[in-house]
Write an enzyme that holds these catalytic residues in place. Structure first.
Site, PDB file in Angstrom:
ATOM      1  N   CYS A 104       0.810  -1.228   0.000  1.00 24.23           N
ATOM      2  CA  CYS A 104       0.000   0.000   0.000  1.00 24.23           C
ATOM      3  C   CYS A 104       0.836   1.268   0.000  1.00 24.23           C
ATOM      4  O   CYS A 104       0.322   2.355  -0.256  1.00 24.23           O
ATOM      5  CB  CYS A 104      -0.947  -0.004   1.189  1.00 24.23           C
ATOM      6  SG  CYS A 104      -2.095  -1.368   1.044  1.00 24.23           S
ATOM      7  N   HIS A 128      -3.729   6.793   1.373  1.00 17.22           N
ATOM      8  CA  HIS A 128      -4.006   5.452   0.841  1.00 17.22           C
ATOM      9  C   HIS A 128      -5.426   5.054   1.242  1.00 17.22           C
ATOM     10  O   HIS A 128      -5.860   5.331   2.366  1.00 17.22           O
ATOM     11  CB  HIS A 128      -2.979   4.474   1.404  1.00 17.22           C
ATOM     12  CG  HIS A 128      -3.356   3.049   1.161  1.00 17.22           C
ATOM     13  ND1 HIS A 128      -3.610   2.568  -0.099  1.00 17.22           N
ATOM     14  CD2 HIS A 128      -3.560   2.015   2.016  1.00 17.22           C
ATOM     15  CE1 HIS A 128      -3.950   1.300  -0.007  1.00 17.22           C
ATOM     16  NE2 HIS A 128      -3.926   0.940   1.258  1.00 17.22           N
ATOM     17  N   ASN A 164     -10.036  -1.126  -1.679  1.00 15.26           N
ATOM     18  CA  ASN A 164      -8.597  -0.938  -1.527  1.00 15.26           C
ATOM     19  C   ASN A 164      -7.901  -1.553  -2.738  1.00 15.26           C
ATOM     20  O   ASN A 164      -7.958  -2.764  -2.928  1.00 15.26           O
ATOM     21  CB  ASN A 164      -8.140  -1.612  -0.224  1.00 15.26           C
ATOM     22  CG  ASN A 164      -6.642  -1.451   0.025  1.00 15.26           C
ATOM     23  OD1 ASN A 164      -5.907  -0.972  -0.831  1.00 15.26           O
ATOM     24  ND2 ASN A 164      -6.204  -1.876   1.204  1.00 15.26           N
TER      25      ASN A 164
HETATM   26  N1  ACO Z   1     -19.068  -9.403   6.812  1.00 13.37           N
HETATM   27  C1  ACO Z   1     -19.792  -9.642   7.935  1.00 13.37           C
HETATM   28  N2  ACO Z   1     -19.215  -9.830   9.146  1.00 13.37           N
HETATM   29  C2  ACO Z   1     -17.874  -9.783   9.208  1.00 13.37           C
HETATM   30  C3  ACO Z   1     -17.085  -9.543   8.071  1.00 13.37           C
HETATM   31  C4  ACO Z   1     -17.730  -9.349   6.853  1.00 13.37           C
HETATM   32  N3  ACO Z   1     -17.070  -9.086   5.704  1.00 13.37           N
HETATM   33  N4  ACO Z   1     -15.783  -9.551   8.451  1.00 13.37           N
HETATM   34  C5  ACO Z   1     -15.748  -9.791   9.783  1.00 13.37           C
HETATM   35  N5  ACO Z   1     -17.018  -9.924  10.233  1.00 13.37           N
HETATM   36  C6  ACO Z   1     -17.452 -10.173  11.612  1.00 13.37           C
HETATM   37  C7  ACO Z   1     -16.436 -10.940  12.392  1.00 13.37           C
HETATM   38  O1  ACO Z   1     -16.584 -12.335  12.194  1.00 13.37           O
HETATM   39  C8  ACO Z   1     -16.761 -10.520  13.800  1.00 13.37           C
HETATM   40  O2  ACO Z   1     -17.892 -11.239  14.239  1.00 13.37           O
HETATM   41  P1  ACO Z   1     -18.058 -11.677  15.784  1.00 13.37           P
HETATM   42  O3  ACO Z   1     -18.106 -10.387  16.550  1.00 13.37           O
HETATM   43  O4  ACO Z   1     -19.336 -12.428  15.763  1.00 13.37           O
HETATM   44  O5  ACO Z   1     -16.844 -12.488  16.098  1.00 13.37           O
HETATM   45  C9  ACO Z   1     -17.163  -9.071  13.657  1.00 13.37           C
HETATM   46  O6  ACO Z   1     -17.564  -8.920  12.277  1.00 13.37           O
HETATM   47  C10 ACO Z   1     -16.050  -8.091  13.960  1.00 13.37           C
HETATM   48  O7  ACO Z   1     -14.892  -8.499  13.256  1.00 13.37           O
HETATM   49  P2  ACO Z   1     -13.527  -7.747  13.340  1.00 13.37           P
HETATM   50  O8  ACO Z   1     -12.550  -8.375  12.398  1.00 13.37           O
HETATM   51  O9  ACO Z   1     -13.127  -7.632  14.763  1.00 13.37           O
HETATM   52  O10 ACO Z   1     -13.987  -6.313  12.789  1.00 13.37           O
HETATM   53  P3  ACO Z   1     -13.262  -4.923  12.784  1.00 13.37           P
HETATM   54  O11 ACO Z   1     -14.159  -3.909  13.332  1.00 13.37           O
HETATM   55  O12 ACO Z   1     -11.859  -5.014  13.295  1.00 13.37           O
HETATM   56  O13 ACO Z   1     -13.175  -4.603  11.226  1.00 13.37           O
HETATM   57  C11 ACO Z   1     -11.695  -4.628   9.358  1.00 13.37           C
HETATM   58  C12 ACO Z   1     -12.445  -5.448  10.368  1.00 13.37           C
HETATM   59  C13 ACO Z   1     -12.683  -3.875   8.469  1.00 13.37           C
HETATM   60  C14 ACO Z   1     -10.852  -5.569   8.507  1.00 13.37           C
HETATM   61  C15 ACO Z   1     -10.794  -3.592  10.084  1.00 13.37           C
HETATM   62  O14 ACO Z   1     -10.079  -4.208  11.123  1.00 13.37           O
HETATM   63  C16 ACO Z   1      -9.813  -2.938   9.149  1.00 13.37           C
HETATM   64  O15 ACO Z   1     -10.176  -2.267   8.194  1.00 13.37           O
HETATM   65  N6  ACO Z   1      -8.505  -3.071   9.411  1.00 13.37           N
HETATM   66  C17 ACO Z   1      -7.512  -2.528   8.528  1.00 13.37           C
HETATM   67  C18 ACO Z   1      -7.367  -3.466   7.382  1.00 13.37           C
HETATM   68  C19 ACO Z   1      -6.540  -2.912   6.286  1.00 13.37           C
HETATM   69  O16 ACO Z   1      -6.466  -1.725   6.086  1.00 13.37           O
HETATM   70  N7  ACO Z   1      -5.927  -3.815   5.540  1.00 13.37           N
HETATM   71  C20 ACO Z   1      -5.256  -3.502   4.351  1.00 13.37           C
HETATM   72  C21 ACO Z   1      -3.937  -2.849   4.567  1.00 13.37           C
HETATM   73  S1  ACO Z   1      -3.325  -2.452   3.082  1.00 13.37           S
HETATM   74  C22 ACO Z   1      -2.091  -3.485   2.519  1.00 13.37           C
HETATM   75  O17 ACO Z   1      -0.945  -3.281   2.768  1.00 13.37           O
HETATM   76  C23 ACO Z   1      -2.476  -4.638   1.634  1.00 13.37           C
END
Ligand code: ACO
Length: 349
Positions: A112, A276, A306
């Site tokens: 990224c 980003h 993304n």
């Molecule tokens: N749809 C429905 N439910 C989902 C989904 C989905 N797509 N994904 C996760 N959930 C559920 C989980 O199972 C969990 O359920 P539970 O509470 O019953 O256990 C709940 O939602 C919360 O899950 P978390 O993973 O804890 O959710 P969080 O609020 O942390 O959001 C996310 C997840 C969106 C991935 C966030 O952490 C994020 O954006 N992090 C940064 C990621 C990022 O930027 N990555 C790319 C970097 S760039 C690179 O270098 C490639």
């Protein structure tokens, strides 16, 4: 004297994929994706379109805007984490497809932060006289590592359905697969005698976080691809989403202040922040920490998801074409991603 953007362009994958379409292959919903990430849709390529193809299409648009032809480009820097092949890299594929002649091509893989790292490399090559007019490309085909077997189900072009077992497997990866899209962005860079252009680039890395966001397969294994690895999903990125989120909301504002201070500037001098596009909630937090109004920040993750190395050149191209950057403006690019790598750049229009 400075390094300037002479032309820019971007393209996306051929298929629009709305959030609801992803619910055909895994347990997810439009509400969840919008609320947690701001994403409404992304694009996936049709079968056969590769990262180098998207790079070529974006490069053509950038070259057209710059008013230059194949013979005018003398260096390529290609940033991607989803290359067509393990090797060679996409740079040389783009060189061949565009008929650029036997010029040097360089592949970089800072995910990224790839475009921002690429800006520093490009600037150094141009300053050193190793290049006169350089193509910097960031492109990704993320749909290649999606766990489902039949993309036609997502596109609506196939009557097949997923089995319960396949749905459960796909759902294991839903936190990350919903975030990514396929696209490419490119800029043509050259030096100018005018008093404008790239002012500074500041970069950092911390490899102790490498396994917080990575693909757990590669040449460390013998052989490097096995059926068991694919069954175990080790071709799909592993991500500690919360850790990435925490790092992004901390390090991005930090490095913006760092680069501004090092150049005798402050946040009040920034006309436009282009961060980003990993998650709209990350960018909202960065904006709040920096105290910037909406008018000085640009986000487009809602439309594209993304697209890793492509997000910044895409956002910048949209801003240029929409007249959101004007002569004299100070544009600040910032990003953080797998590695972890993070960085910022300042560009005087
Ligand atoms: N749809 C429905 N439910 C989902 C989904 C989905 N797509 N994904 C996760 N959930 C559920 C989980 O199972 C969990 O359920 P539970 O509470 O019953 O256990 C709940 O939602 C919360 O899950 P978390 O993973 O804890 O959710 P969080 O609020 O942390 O959001 C996310 C997840 C969106 C991935 C966030 O952490 C994020 O954006 N992090 C940064 C990621 C990022 O930027 N990555 C790319 C970097 S760039 C690179 O270098 C490639």
């Amino acid at each position: 004297m400075g390094t300037i953007v002479r032309g820019s362009g971007f393209v996306v994958g051929e298929h629009t994929v709305k959030n609801e379409q992803l619910a055909r292959v895994m347990d997810t919903s439009d509400d969840w994706i919008r609320e947690r990430s701001g994403i409404e849709q992304r694009y996936y390529v049709k079968d056969g379109t590769t990262t180098s193809d998207l790079g070529v299409r974006a490069a053509r648009l950038a070259m057209e805007q710059a008013g230059v032809g194949a013979g005018d480009i003398d260096y390529v820097v290609f940033a991607t984490m989803t290359p067509d092949y393990q090797f060679p890299g996409c740079g040389v594929l783009l060189q061949s497809k565009l008929g650029l002649g036997n010029i040097p091509t360089l592949d970089i893989r800072q995910q990224c932060t790839g475009f921002i790292y690429g800006l520093q490399v490009a600037d150094a090559l141009l300053r050193a006289g190793a290049a006169k007019r350089l193509l910097l490309v960031g492109a990704e085909v993320h749909s290649g590592y999606m766990p489902w077997k039949d993309h036609g189900i997502v596109f609506g072009t196939s009557d097949a359905t997923v089995t319960d077992e396949e749905r459960a497997f796909n759902t294991k990866y839903r936190d990350r697969t919903v975030l990514f899209g396929d696209a490419g962005g490119a800029v043509v860079l050259e030096r100018t005698d005018e008093d404008r252009g790239l002012l500074a680039v500041k970069l950092h890395s911390d490899g102790s976080y490498a396994e917080k966001l990575y693909v757990p397969s590669g040449f460390a294994w013998r052989p490097y691809v096995t059926e068991a690895m694919v069954r175990e999903g080790r071709h799909i990125p592993e991500m500690d989403g919360r850790q990435v989120f925490r790092m992004a909301v901390t390090k991005m504002p930090e490095i913006v202040h760092e680069i501004l201070a090092a150049n005798g500037l402050s946040i009040d001098d920034v006309s436009l922040l282009i961060a980003h596009q990993a998650n709209l909630r990350i960018n909202e937090s960065v904006q709040k920490t920096l105290g910037l109004p909406d008018s000085r920040v640009y986000n487009n993750i809602q439309k594209y998801g993304n697209t890793t190395a492509a997000t910044i050149p895409i956002a910048y191209d949209e801003c240029r074409r929409a007249g959101r950057v004007k002569p004299g403006d100070l544009v600040c690019f910032v990003g953080l991603g797998a590695g972890f790598h993070w960085g910022a750049a300042l560009l005087r229009e």
